[in-house]
Design a protein around this motif. Structure first.
Motif, PDB file in Angstrom:
ATOM      1  N   LYS A  64       3.865   5.392   7.116  1.00 35.69           N
ATOM      2  CA  LYS A  64       4.515   6.353   6.363  1.00 35.69           C
ATOM      3  C   LYS A  64       3.508   7.454   5.723  1.00 35.69           C
ATOM      4  O   LYS A  64       3.719   8.408   5.085  1.00 35.69           O
ATOM      5  N   HIS A  65       1.952   6.992   6.190  1.00 32.08           N
ATOM      6  CA  HIS A  65       0.850   7.844   5.714  1.00 32.08           C
ATOM      7  C   HIS A  65      -0.187   7.863   6.893  1.00 32.08           C
ATOM      8  O   HIS A  65      -0.196   6.993   7.719  1.00 32.08           O
ATOM      9  N   ARG A 123       5.455   0.137  -6.202  1.00 37.12           N
ATOM     10  CA  ARG A 123       6.233   0.509  -4.896  1.00 37.12           C
ATOM     11  C   ARG A 123       7.143   1.800  -5.177  1.00 37.12           C
ATOM     12  O   ARG A 123       7.129   2.499  -3.956  1.00 37.12           O
ATOM     13  N   LYS A 124       7.619   1.927  -6.249  1.00 39.96           N
ATOM     14  CA  LYS A 124       8.411   3.325  -6.435  1.00 39.96           C
ATOM     15  C   LYS A 124       7.411   4.431  -6.359  1.00 39.96           C
ATOM     16  O   LYS A 124       7.675   5.517  -5.450  1.00 39.96           O
ATOM     17  N   GLN A 125       6.359   4.471  -6.850  1.00 34.72           N
ATOM     18  CA  GLN A 125       5.387   5.703  -6.730  1.00 34.72           C
ATOM     19  C   GLN A 125       4.829   5.609  -5.107  1.00 34.72           C
ATOM     20  O   GLN A 125       4.656   6.920  -4.761  1.00 34.72           O
ATOM     21  N   ARG A 126       4.833   4.653  -4.167  1.00 33.94           N
ATOM     22  CA  ARG A 126       4.222   4.878  -3.158  1.00 33.94           C
ATOM     23  C   ARG A 126       5.412   4.743  -1.962  1.00 33.94           C
ATOM     24  O   ARG A 126       5.135   4.652  -0.643  1.00 33.94           O
ATOM     25  N   GLY A 127       6.598   4.774  -2.620  1.00 38.30           N
ATOM     26  CA  GLY A 127       7.803   4.782  -1.685  1.00 38.30           C
ATOM     27  C   GLY A 127       8.163   3.859  -0.803  1.00 38.30           C
ATOM     28  O   GLY A 127       8.476   3.870   0.336  1.00 38.30           O
ATOM     29  N   THR A 128       7.708   2.545  -1.250  1.00 38.89           N
ATOM     30  CA  THR A 128       7.950   1.139  -0.214  1.00 38.89           C
ATOM     31  C   THR A 128       9.068   0.378  -0.839  1.00 38.89           C
ATOM     32  O   THR A 128       9.480  -0.516  -0.392  1.00 38.89           O
TER      33      THR A 128
END
Length: 384
Positions: free
Chosen positions: A55-56, A89-94
């Protein structure tokens, strides 16, 4: 351009932005997961788990060949750390559809790079690597996992994947305690005294070897059946807690410039009394309360309580003549690169207690849950 064409173009553009090389194309994989927090009965094997994807642009996709099971996995199965980790997890989109479930456990691994992001510069497809990934990521008890290049290094050339898979988590955690938080300089600690509590566990067996590789005088504690192991790893003195009172025995020894405490609680208070009056002596405990406090009180109140507790810990350290600090696991590819060299030089060896096939992960988790291990429990992903 129609809606379908626009979506396809956007998807292709995004994939090109992130991925430099692609040798992996699957929509599902096998993974050991939990669908709600609880005990060992919650763990189940999914053969249709959502495939790991980059994703990155600094991330890589790894085909896992071996992974260890750590006490942290057992605790996370019960919900440990969920409050703060879900914020990350929410901040990193996981998060998957707004939830961490199904949750794949596992922090460390040994495997082969099968795909790299566009900005990955240290590794290429086909490299054999080992690493320990952040707790916010989906875990490594799956056929594939995603990591960043800062969390891993090349695998030691003299280790099998099973041997290598036993090391990264305990290496990164010990490094965080001894080097990052404890600030030991390996060029200046020759002859200094270190006490490693619980020397027969995963952290202890690695810490004994690292300290000895740096030239320190190592004292450790363990039970009778682990004394031979501790000595073989380099311990200069071993206190058998089944044969004597540890604290009474330590009163007859010189005090320590450094104490590594994986246990915490009352043990920390008792051990602190054996710090050397030397002004730079330190005790570092791995019983880090931040995640526990956040689970019990909420993230912000948990942070506040942890900060207050840190003040009390600092005061206890001053009263003991040294300093008491907390440390926790932190992914560290640079540290693993240094450990790799020590392994290849024969100064550190993996300590594997038992190996289970990937298909028998439930039995492996049970072994770790029951405790009293002499080294690490490892999952071997190689087909039987």
């Amino acid at each position: 351009m129609g809606l379908k064409g626009a979506i396809s173009h956007k998807t292709l553009t995004r994939s090109w932005h992130y991925v430099q090389r692609r040798s992996y194309s699957a929509t599902a994989m096998s993974a050991w997961q939990v669908h709600e927090y609880g005990g060992l009965d919650q763990l189940s094997l999914s053969t249709t788990a959502r495939a790991a994807t980059i994703k990155h642009p600094t991330e890589m996709l790894i085909k896992v060949h071996a992974a260890s099971i750590n006490p942290l996995d057992i605790r996370m199965m019960g919900g440990y750390g969920r409050s703060l980790l879900n914020v990350i997890r929410k901040q990193r989109g996981t998060l998957n559809y707004g939830t961490e479930f199904p949750l794949t456990l596992g922090r460390d691994f040994s495997g082969i790079v099968v795909e790299v992001g566009r900005r990955v510069s240290k590794f290429k497809v086909g490299d054999e690597v080992w690493g320990a990934i952040g707790a916010f990521r989906p875990g490594t008890h799956a056929e594939y996992t995603v990591t960043s290049q800062c969390e891993i290094s090349k695998k030691p050339s003299n280790l099998t994947h099973v041997e290598a898979g036993s090391v990264p988590y305990v290496a990164a955690t010990t490094w965080a305690a001894i080097k990052t938080v404890g600030q030991l300089d390996h060029t200046k600690v020759y002859g200094q005294r270190i006490l490693v509590l619980a020397g027969s566990g995963g952290i202890g067996t690695f810490a004994i070897q690292l300290a000895k590789a740096w030239g320190m005088h190592v004292t450790t504690t363990c039970s009778t059946d682990a004394v031979e192991l501790a000595v073989s790893l380099g311990a200069d003195e071993v206190v058998d807690y089944t044969q004597t009172n540890v604290w009474s025995e330590l009163q007859h020894k010189e005090k320590f410039e450094f104490i590594l405490d994986p246990l915490g609680g009352e043990v920390t208070d008792k051990a602190a009394k054996f710090l050397s009056p030397w002004k730079n002596s330190k005790l570092v405990t791995l019983n880090f309360p931040l995640l526990k406090n956040s689970d019990e009180m909420g993230v912000l109140p948990g942070l506040v309580k942890s900060a207050i507790s840190a003040g009390f810990v600092t005061l206890k350290g001053i009263q003991s003549g040294g300093s008491i600090r907390w440390a926790a696991f932190n992914p560290n590819g640079d540290a693993l690169e240094k450990v790799k060299r020590l392994v290849e030089d024969g100064k550190i060896r993996p300590v594997v207690y038992k190996v289970y096939p990937f298909s028998e992960a439930q039995s492996a988790y049970k072994t770790v849950f029951e405790g009293h291990l002499r080294g690490k429990v490892v999952l071997d992903f190689k087909p039987a």
